[in-house]
Write a protein that holds these residues in place. Structure first.
Motif, PDB file in Angstrom:
ATOM      1  N   ALA A 266       0.821  -1.222   0.000  1.00  0.00           N
ATOM      2  CA  ALA A 266       0.000   0.000   0.000  1.00  0.00           C
ATOM      3  C   ALA A 266       0.852   1.267   0.000  1.00  0.00           C
ATOM      4  N   ALA A 267       2.127   1.118   0.398  1.00  0.00           N
ATOM      5  CA  ALA A 267       2.987   2.306   0.499  1.00  0.00           C
ATOM      6  C   ALA A 267       3.753   2.580  -0.796  1.00  0.00           C
ATOM      7  N   VAL A 268       3.680   1.646  -1.749  1.00  0.00           N
ATOM      8  CA  VAL A 268       4.492   1.766  -2.968  1.00  0.00           C
ATOM      9  C   VAL A 268       4.202   3.050  -3.733  1.00  0.00           C
ATOM     10  N   SER A 269       2.923   3.370  -3.840  1.00  0.00           N
ATOM     11  CA  SER A 269       2.515   4.534  -4.622  1.00  0.00           C
ATOM     12  C   SER A 269       3.194   5.825  -4.150  1.00  0.00           C
ATOM     13  N   GLY A 270       3.501   5.886  -2.846  1.00  0.00           N
ATOM     14  CA  GLY A 270       4.074   7.118  -2.294  1.00  0.00           C
ATOM     15  C   GLY A 270       5.593   7.118  -2.248  1.00  0.00           C
ATOM     16  N   LEU A 271       6.251   6.079  -2.756  1.00  0.00           N
ATOM     17  CA  LEU A 271       7.720   6.039  -2.686  1.00  0.00           C
ATOM     18  C   LEU A 271       8.318   7.238  -3.423  1.00  0.00           C
TER      19      LEU A 271
ATOM     20  N   LEU B 194       1.556   3.781 -18.810  1.00  0.00           N
ATOM     21  CA  LEU B 194       2.870   3.204 -18.508  1.00  0.00           C
ATOM     22  C   LEU B 194       3.233   3.440 -17.041  1.00  0.00           C
ATOM     23  N   LEU B 195       2.915   4.625 -16.530  1.00  0.00           N
ATOM     24  CA  LEU B 195       3.225   4.922 -15.123  1.00  0.00           C
ATOM     25  C   LEU B 195       2.413   4.001 -14.204  1.00  0.00           C
ATOM     26  N   HIS B 196       1.196   3.693 -14.616  1.00  0.00           N
ATOM     27  CA  HIS B 196       0.347   2.789 -13.841  1.00  0.00           C
ATOM     28  C   HIS B 196       0.948   1.375 -13.840  1.00  0.00           C
ATOM     29  N   GLN B 197       1.373   0.932 -15.024  1.00  0.00           N
ATOM     30  CA  GLN B 197       2.014  -0.402 -15.125  1.00  0.00           C
ATOM     31  C   GLN B 197       3.268  -0.473 -14.273  1.00  0.00           C
ATOM     32  N   LEU B 198       4.022   0.624 -14.290  1.00  0.00           N
ATOM     33  CA  LEU B 198       5.241   0.685 -13.491  1.00  0.00           C
ATOM     34  C   LEU B 198       4.900   0.511 -12.008  1.00  0.00           C
ATOM     35  N   GLU B 199       3.866   1.203 -11.580  1.00  0.00           N
ATOM     36  CA  GLU B 199       3.465   1.097 -10.167  1.00  0.00           C
ATOM     37  C   GLU B 199       3.039  -0.335  -9.846  1.00  0.00           C
ATOM     38  N   GLN B 200       2.304  -0.953 -10.786  1.00  0.00           N
ATOM     39  CA  GLN B 200       1.873  -2.340 -10.554  1.00  0.00           C
ATOM     40  C   GLN B 200       3.070  -3.276 -10.429  1.00  0.00           C
ATOM     41  N   LEU B 201       4.068  -3.056 -11.271  1.00  0.00           N
ATOM     42  CA  LEU B 201       5.272  -3.887 -11.202  1.00  0.00           C
ATOM     43  C   LEU B 201       5.941  -3.717  -9.841  1.00  0.00           C
ATOM     44  N   LEU B 202       5.997  -2.473  -9.355  1.00  0.00           N
ATOM     45  CA  LEU B 202       6.616  -2.213  -8.045  1.00  0.00           C
ATOM     46  C   LEU B 202       5.794  -2.848  -6.922  1.00  0.00           C
ATOM     47  N   VAL B 203       4.472  -2.830  -7.054  1.00  0.00           N
ATOM     48  CA  VAL B 203       3.620  -3.490  -6.047  1.00  0.00           C
ATOM     49  C   VAL B 203       3.929  -4.991  -6.058  1.00  0.00           C
ATOM     50  N   GLY B 204       4.087  -5.553  -7.265  1.00  0.00           N
ATOM     51  CA  GLY B 204       4.436  -6.972  -7.390  1.00  0.00           C
ATOM     52  C   GLY B 204       5.744  -7.279  -6.665  1.00  0.00           C
ATOM     53  N   ILE B 205       6.729  -6.408  -6.854  1.00  0.00           N
ATOM     54  CA  ILE B 205       8.039  -6.598  -6.201  1.00  0.00           C
ATOM     55  C   ILE B 205       7.856  -6.561  -4.680  1.00  0.00           C
ATOM     56  N   SER B 206       7.015  -5.631  -4.229  1.00  0.00           N
ATOM     57  CA  SER B 206       6.778  -5.496  -2.792  1.00  0.00           C
ATOM     58  C   SER B 206       6.067  -6.736  -2.239  1.00  0.00           C
TER      59      SER B 206
END
Ligand code: ADP
Ligand code: ASP
Ligand code: MG
Length: 478
Positions: A99-104, A134-146
Motif C-alpha cells: 500500500a505504500a508503494v505509490s508514495g515512494l 505506462l506509469l500505472h504499469q510501473l506502479e503495478q510492477l513495483l507493487v508486485g516486487i513489494s
C-alpha cells in the motif's frame, strides 16, 4: 551470416558535419528534415543528460531538425536520472508495504517529471493517456516486487525499461505536435534480439541486423511524409525468454551503433554533454580536452578501462559490418564543437598518448609461474584489471597448491592509450613524471593489444599522478 549484412549506404547517405545554426527556443519553427530522401541516412543518439527535461527535449528536436539533408533515426535514453530512480524505486519497493508503494519518493519523482514534461510539451491527450498507462504499469510492477519481496535481474530489466519507453513516446509526440512526422518504436519490438543475460545482455548480431534493417527500411517509392523513427536505447528482447533485456548501463550507445550497422550507414552520432571523447575524465582533471579522432580499438580500450563516456561494446556493431561505419561523438550543449570521430583506422603518425583513464578502488593481485594457466581456466585475461569479489575468491582458491598468491586492495589503475610504435618514448616521460612527483608504482603492464600502458598506484596518489601525467602529455608543447 550473409543475410545479416546490411546493404551498402552508397547513394543514399550524406556524411553529416556541423548542424546548421538554427535558433534555440520553444518558438523556433521546426522543419521536417530529410523528406526528400528515400531512407534513414543517420542515427542520432541522445543520452540522459541531453533529454533531462522538457526544455532539453525541445532543444534535441531543434538539433534533429537542423540537418535538413538528413533523414535521422533518433535513439533516446531515459530522461535525466530516471534509470537510477527506477532502480532505487525497485530497492525501496522490496522493503515497503504494497500500500505504500505509490508514495515512494523515487516513483513520485518519475511520475512528476514525465507528467510535467507531457504537459509542458503539449503532447496531446492520446500520448498523455499512454504515459499515464505506462506509469500505472510501473506502479503495478513495483507493487508486485513489494508483495513477492523479490527483485530478480529479469524483473529489474522490465523495471528500468520504463525510462526509455516513456522518453521516446514523449519526444515522438512532441515532434508530431510540431508538424514533424515521427513514429515511436520499442527496440524489443523491432528486432534488438539479445542473450537472456538480464541486466547485461549481449546482442545477437545474426538475428538483430536483418530484423532491424527490415523494420526500419521504408517502403519503396511510397509518397507522403516519412516519419522519423524514435527508438528506445538500452533495451532488447531475450532470444529464448522473449522478455525485455537491457544491454548494461550506458547501453544506448550500443543501440545507436547497432541501428547504424543494420541500416548500412556511413555515420552515427552520439550526442552527450561534453565536447566529444576527452583526453581524460573532466570530473577528475578539469583541463581535459577533446580528442579529434580515435580508432574503434582505442575507444574500446578506453571504455574497457572505465571511461564512462562510451559503452564498452558500442564499437562492436561497426566492426561486425566491416568497419565502414563512423561514430561521431558530439555535445548537445555545444553543437558547434567538432566532437570526436571514431573510425576503423586513423593516421597515427602524430599520435603519442591519445587519452588516459583512471579507475579507482581496484584490487591488485600477485602472480607467479604457471599462473597463466589458472587465468585461462578462469576465463580471465592476464592483464591489469579489477576483479569483482566473486571472481577473486575463485581465483584465490584456484591458486591453491600452485603458488603463493596475494592481493592488495585500495589501488588505482591509470591506463594510457598510446601509439604502439612509440611506447618507449612514452614510458621514458612517464617515469620522469613519476620521479618528479615521488610516486611509487606498484605494478605496470603493457596490454596484450599494446595500445595501452597501465600503471597501478595507491588510491591516495592516483589523482595527483593522473593530473601530472595529463599536464605532461596534453598541456604543453609535445
Ligand atoms: P550520456 O548519458 O549522454 O550517454 P554519459 O554520462 O554516459 O552521457 O557520458 C558522458 C560523461 O562521461 C561526461 O559528462 C563525463 O563526465 C564522463 N566522462 C568520463 N570520462 C570521459 C572522457 N574521457 N571523455 C568524455 N567524457 C568522459
Ligand atoms: N538509461 C540507461 C542508463 O542510464 C542507458 C543509457 O543511458 O545509455 O544506463
Ligand atoms: Mg551513457
Amino acid at each position: 551470416m550473409d543475410g545479416a549484412r546490411p546493404m551498402s549506404a552508397e547513394g543514399r547517405a550524406v556524411r553529416s558535419t556541423v548542424p546548421l545554426d538554427t535558433p534555440v527556443g520553444s518558438d523556433a519553427k521546426l522543419q521536417a528534415p530529410g523528406q526528400h530522401l528515400d531512407q534513414v541516412s543517420v542515427v542520432m543518439k541522445f543520452g540522459g543528460s541531453s533529454v533531462a527535461n522538457a526544455g532539453r527535449l525541445r532543444e534535441v528536436a531543434q538539433i534533429v531538425c537542423s540537418f535538413p539533408d538528413q533523414l535521422p533515426c533518433v535513439v533516446l535514453s531515459a530522461m535525466g536520472k530516471t534509470t537510477n530512480l527506477l532502480l532505487q524505486a525497485g530497492e525501496e519497493a522490496l522493503h515497503a508495504r504494497p500500500a505504500a508503494v505509490s508514495g515512494l519518493a523515487p516513483l513520485r519523482a518519475i511520475r512528476d517529471l514525465h507528467l510535467a514534461t507531457a504537459a509542458e510539451l503539449e503532447v496531446g491527450p492520446e500520448t498523455t493517456a499512454e504515459v499515464q498507462q505506462l506509469l500505472h504499469q510501473l506502479e503495478q510492477l513495483l507493487v508486485g516486487i513489494s508483495i513477492m519481496q523479490d527483485l530478480t535481474h529479469r524483473a529489474r530489466d522490465s523495471l528500468v525499461s520504463f525510462g526509455e519507453r516513456l522518453s521516446t513516446r514523449l519526444f515522438a509526440a512532441y515532434l508530431r505536435a510540431q508538424g514533424v512526422p515521427a513514429a515511436q518504436h520499442d527496440a524489443f519490438d523491432i528486432g534488438v534480439i539479445t542473450s537472456d543475460t538480464f541486466t547485461n545482455a549481449d546482442v545477437s548480431y545474426e538475428l538483430s541486423l536483418p530484423a532491424l534493417r527490415e523494420a526500419l527500411t521504408l517502403p519503396d517509392g511510397e509518397a507522403g511524409p516519412k516519419p522519423l523513427p524514435i527508438v528506445t536505447g538500452f533495451l532488447g528482447r531475450g532470444q529464448h525468454t522473449g522478455a525485455i533485456t537491457t544491454l548494461g548501463r550506458g547501453g544506448s550507445d550500443l543501440t545507436c551503433t547497432l541501428l547504424g550497422a543494420a541500416l548500412g550507414l556511413p555515420e552515427v552520432q552520439v550526442w552527450k554533454d561534453v565536447d566529444g571523447v576527452l583526453t581524460t575524465d573532466p570530473r577528475v582533471v578539469p583541463a581535459a580536452r577533446p580528442v579529434a579522432e580515435l580508432t574503434f580499438e582505442e575507444a574500446t580500450e578506453l571504455a574497457f578501462f572505465g571511461a564512462t563516456v562510451l559503452h564498452p561494446q558500442a564499437m562492436q556493431p561497426a566492426q561486425e559490418v566491416g568497419g565502414q561505419l563512423g561514430v561521431r561523438v558530439k555535445n548537445s550543449y555545444n553543437r558547434g564543437a567538432p566532437g570526436t570521430l571514431i573510425t576503423a583506422d586513423r593516421d597515427m603518425s602524430a599520435a603519442l598518448v591519445t587519452a588516459m583513464v583512471l579507475k579507482s578502488n581496484v584490487t591488485m593481485y600477485g602472480f607467479l609461474a604457471r599462473v597463466f594457466d589458472v587465468f585461462a581456466r578462469q576465463k580471465l585475461s592476464v592483464d591489469v584489471r579489477d576483479l569483482i569479489e566473486d571472481e577473486l575468491e575463485h581465483l584465490m582458491s584456484a591458486f591453491q597448491g600452485i603458488a603463493k598468491a596475494s592481493y592488495r586492495r585500495g589501488m588505482s589503475i591509470i591506463c594510457l592509450i598510446c601509439n604502439v610504435q612509440r611506447t618507449s618514448h612514452v614510458l621514458e616521460r612517464v617515469f620522469n613524471v613519476l620521479g618528479r612527483e615521488n610516486v611509487n608504482v606498484q605494478m605496470m603492464s603493457q596490454g596484450a593489444s599494446k595500445t595501452n600502458i597501465s600503471l597501478i598506484v595507491r588510491d591516495g596518489e592516483a589523482k595527483k599522478t593522473l593530473t601530472a601525467l595529463h599536464a605532461e602529455f596534453f598541456e604543453q608543447q609535445q
